[in-house]
Design a protein around this motif. Structure first.
Motif, PDB file in Angstrom:
ATOM      1  N   ILE A 133       8.529  10.079   7.229  1.00  0.00           N
ATOM      2  CA  ILE A 133       9.088  11.419   7.442  1.00  0.00           C
ATOM      3  C   ILE A 133      10.283  11.661   6.531  1.00  0.00           C
ATOM      4  CG2 ILE A 133      10.272  12.905   9.113  1.00  0.00           C
ATOM      5  CD1 ILE A 133       8.522  11.667  11.295  1.00  0.00           C
ATOM      6  N   ASN A 134      11.134  10.670   6.386  1.00  0.00           N
ATOM      7  CA  ASN A 134      12.317  10.825   5.540  1.00  0.00           C
ATOM      8  C   ASN A 134      11.956  10.986   4.064  1.00  0.00           C
ATOM      9  OD1 ASN A 134      14.254  10.781   7.557  1.00  0.00           O
ATOM     10  ND2 ASN A 134      14.438   8.546   7.526  1.00  0.00           N
ATOM     11  N   ALA A 135      10.764  10.479   3.691  1.00  0.00           N
ATOM     12  CA  ALA A 135      10.337  10.606   2.305  1.00  0.00           C
ATOM     13  C   ALA A 135       9.731  11.974   2.005  1.00  0.00           C
ATOM     14  CB  ALA A 135       9.318   9.518   1.963  1.00  0.00           C
ATOM     15  N   MET A 136       9.473  12.756   3.058  1.00  0.00           N
ATOM     16  CA  MET A 136       8.912  14.101   2.872  1.00  0.00           C
ATOM     17  C   MET A 136      10.004  15.035   2.346  1.00  0.00           C
ATOM     18  SD  MET A 136       6.729  14.698   6.373  1.00  0.00           S
ATOM     19  CE  MET A 136       5.361  13.623   6.834  1.00  0.00           C
ATOM     20  N   GLU A 137       9.593  15.913   1.463  1.00  0.00           N
ATOM     21  CA  GLU A 137      10.521  16.919   0.950  1.00  0.00           C
ATOM     22  C   GLU A 137      10.194  18.252   1.600  1.00  0.00           C
ATOM     23  OE1 GLU A 137      10.759  17.078  -3.270  1.00  0.00           O
ATOM     24  OE2 GLU A 137      10.660  14.904  -3.503  1.00  0.00           O
ATOM     25  N   LYS A 145       0.825  -1.199   0.000  1.00  0.00           N
ATOM     26  CA  LYS A 145       0.000   0.000   0.000  1.00  0.00           C
ATOM     27  C   LYS A 145       0.867   1.259   0.000  1.00  0.00           C
ATOM     28  CE  LYS A 145      -3.781  -2.411   0.276  1.00  0.00           C
ATOM     29  NZ  LYS A 145      -4.692  -2.529  -0.877  1.00  0.00           N
ATOM     30  N   ASP A 146       0.240   2.376  -0.333  1.00  0.00           N
ATOM     31  CA  ASP A 146       0.915   3.667  -0.387  1.00  0.00           C
ATOM     32  C   ASP A 146       1.518   4.018   0.977  1.00  0.00           C
ATOM     33  OD1 ASP A 146       1.220   6.471  -1.739  1.00  0.00           O
ATOM     34  OD2 ASP A 146       0.219   6.870   0.169  1.00  0.00           O
ATOM     35  N   LEU A 147       2.754   4.498   0.991  1.00  0.00           N
ATOM     36  CA  LEU A 147       3.453   4.803   2.236  1.00  0.00           C
ATOM     37  C   LEU A 147       2.705   5.842   3.073  1.00  0.00           C
ATOM     38  CD1 LEU A 147       5.904   4.645   4.142  1.00  0.00           C
ATOM     39  CD2 LEU A 147       7.048   6.315   2.670  1.00  0.00           C
ATOM     40  N   ASN A 148       2.180   6.858   2.434  1.00  0.00           N
ATOM     41  CA  ASN A 148       1.470   7.897   3.165  1.00  0.00           C
ATOM     42  C   ASN A 148       0.220   7.338   3.841  1.00  0.00           C
ATOM     43  OD1 ASN A 148       0.997  10.830   3.823  1.00  0.00           O
ATOM     44  ND2 ASN A 148      -0.861  10.435   2.644  1.00  0.00           N
ATOM     45  N   LEU A 149      -0.515   6.489   3.136  1.00  0.00           N
ATOM     46  CA  LEU A 149      -1.721   5.890   3.713  1.00  0.00           C
ATOM     47  C   LEU A 149      -1.371   4.945   4.849  1.00  0.00           C
ATOM     48  CD1 LEU A 149      -3.882   5.147   0.531  1.00  0.00           C
ATOM     49  CD2 LEU A 149      -4.073   7.072   2.138  1.00  0.00           C
ATOM     50  N   ARG A 150      -0.275   4.198   4.712  1.00  0.00           N
ATOM     51  CA  ARG A 150       0.154   3.286   5.773  1.00  0.00           C
ATOM     52  C   ARG A 150       0.530   4.067   7.036  1.00  0.00           C
ATOM     53  NH1 ARG A 150       5.088   0.504   4.155  1.00  0.00           N
ATOM     54  NH2 ARG A 150       4.776  -0.704   6.079  1.00  0.00           N
ATOM     55  N   PRO A 154      10.562  17.433   8.189  1.00  0.00           N
ATOM     56  CA  PRO A 154      10.564  16.716   6.904  1.00  0.00           C
ATOM     57  C   PRO A 154      11.959  16.318   6.440  1.00  0.00           C
ATOM     58  CG  PRO A 154       9.075  18.582   6.816  1.00  0.00           C
ATOM     59  CD  PRO A 154       9.828  18.698   8.112  1.00  0.00           C
ATOM     60  N   GLY A 155      12.087  15.040   6.087  1.00  0.00           N
ATOM     61  CA  GLY A 155      13.359  14.524   5.610  1.00  0.00           C
ATOM     62  C   GLY A 155      14.334  14.172   6.710  1.00  0.00           C
ATOM     63  N   LYS A 156      13.962  14.448   7.978  1.00  0.00           N
ATOM     64  CA  LYS A 156      14.877  14.225   9.100  1.00  0.00           C
ATOM     65  C   LYS A 156      14.146  13.543  10.252  1.00  0.00           C
ATOM     66  CE  LYS A 156      17.754  18.183   7.833  1.00  0.00           C
ATOM     67  NZ  LYS A 156      18.393  19.452   8.291  1.00  0.00           N
TER      68      LYS A 156
END
Length: 378
Positions: free
Chosen positions: A370-374, A266-271, A329-331
């Motif tokens: 969180i690490n996938a957030m830009e 499933k989509d990472l954000n939804l998970r 985000p990203g960290k």
């Protein structure tokens, strides 16, 4: 899963301190040490239960299960259910059932989560147990506790039951308990914890909406997925409707549905949102006890600031560690959210109750999210 065998256990003593009870068991208790009795629960007519006399002394007094009660074979009219995502409780396995009086049914509310309005005398049954070997989840099961939520006179009430060492029944315990539990995880590592059964008053700290006790995992969004009832998979909402315990005039396709956070397809954000919803949003929502934090973590939330992105804590104290933002985000390693999820320190750990160990897989999921957030997106 983190190896937590190193958690030390003090010699277990039987004593009463008014607000807590220690359950005496051997420190090196093995599942094989438990004597599984052949005792079967006496027949009880569920339809004639006296709700005004509840809670009963023993779980068997309700008559929800037939035969050996620890095998959890439901009586006619007692229906199994399973939310899409499960609240983490120290890696305990769970089984859930619902019962309503004949002719009674819940109704679907018209809100974004698919909240349900349950009739009086609805009973929700949630069992917590550990297999001796997590690679053989159906063998050598040790029942730990059963929690009942019962609605009467328009109000939900919680009643905790603790299983005896013989595994023949569970007894009502208002004051909770601390129980040594051992198992072997999927990687073959031995795990050992002091499992905490919450006291009756602690139940409302999570089951709380606008200061009223409510269930958590029985909204349509949690149930709108398939479950195998023995004759192949069927959507749970459809099963409830066909069983006569749910009234709805919508198709499941038109009702909110949440993913299973453990499903990596499933989509990472939804998970991530599913994980936060079932583990955190009962408090972190506009109607919850943590509303003053301004951090809202229900599945439907899309406002970055309310989710914690670049959000400074209202009053976290040392619970924030040395970090500035709930989500950076990203960290992920510099985010308060993952810091609090990854510690057992009293006053810093989140959730505050319901666990004594860190959910390593859950922390990893939220870190990946969180690490996938830009940063530039916010």
């Amino acid at each position: 899963m983190k190896n937590i065998l190193s958690i030390s256990l003090l010699p277990v003593l039987i004593f009463f301190l008014g607000c807590a009870e220690k359950v005496a068991e051997k420190e090196d208790l093995e599942v094989a040490d438990i004597s599984y009795g052949n005792w079967e629960a006496p027949a009880v007519n569920i339809a004639k239960l006296d709700f005004e006399s509840m809670p009963f002394e023993k779980l068997s007094d309700y008559g929800f299960f037939t035969g050996k009660i620890r095998e959890m074979k439901p009586q006619k009219g007692v229906l199994t259910y399973e939310p899409a995502s499960s609240l983490f409780t120290d890696y305990a396995h769970k089984s859930r059932f619902i019962w309503m009086p004949e002719g009674a049914a819940a109704s679907l509310k018209d809100d974004i989560e698919g909240s349900l309005d349950f009739p009086d005398q609805t009973v929700l049954i949630k069992n917590f147990f550990y297999p001796a070997d997590f690679n053989q989840p159906d063998k050598d099961i040790r029942m730990i506790e059963t929690r009942l939520m019962i609605k009467r006179n328009g109000t939900w009430e919680a009643f905790p039951y603790i299983w005896n060492n013989e595994q023949t029944d569970a007894k009502y315990k208002v004051i909770g308990a601390e129980i040594p539990v051992k198992w072997q995880d999927e990687d073959g590592k031995q795990q050992l914890i002091n499992y905490i059964v919450p006291n009756k008053n602690q139940c409302k700290s999570c089951h709380n909406v606008n200061e009223q006790m409510v269930p958590i995992g029985v909204k349509a969004k949690h149930l709108n997925h398939s479950f195998d009832y023995g004759n192949g998979p069927k959507n749970q909402l459809v099963q409830w409707q066909e069983s006569g315990i749910l009234e709805m005039d919508k198709s499941p396709d038109d009702i909110a549905s949440m993913v299973n956070y453990a499903d990596k397809s499933k989509d990472l954000n939804l998970r991530a949102m599913a994980y936060l919803d079932i583990n955190c949003a009962h408090c972190h929502r506009a109607e919850g006890p943590a509303s003053t934090s301004g951090l809202f973590l229900n599945y439907e939330e899309r406002d970055p600031l309310k989710l914690g992105v670049f959000k400074t804590p209202v009053a976290a104290g040392f619970g924030a560690g040395s970090f500035k933002f709930a989500i950076y985000p990203g960290k992920a390693d510099e985010s308060i959210m993952t810091f609090r999820m990854g510690t057992n320190q009293v006053g810093a750990a989140m959730p505050e109750i319901g666990r004594v160990s860190v959910h390593e897989e859950g922390v990893q999921l939220i870190k990946e999210w969180i690490n996938a957030m830009e940063e530039k997106k916010f």
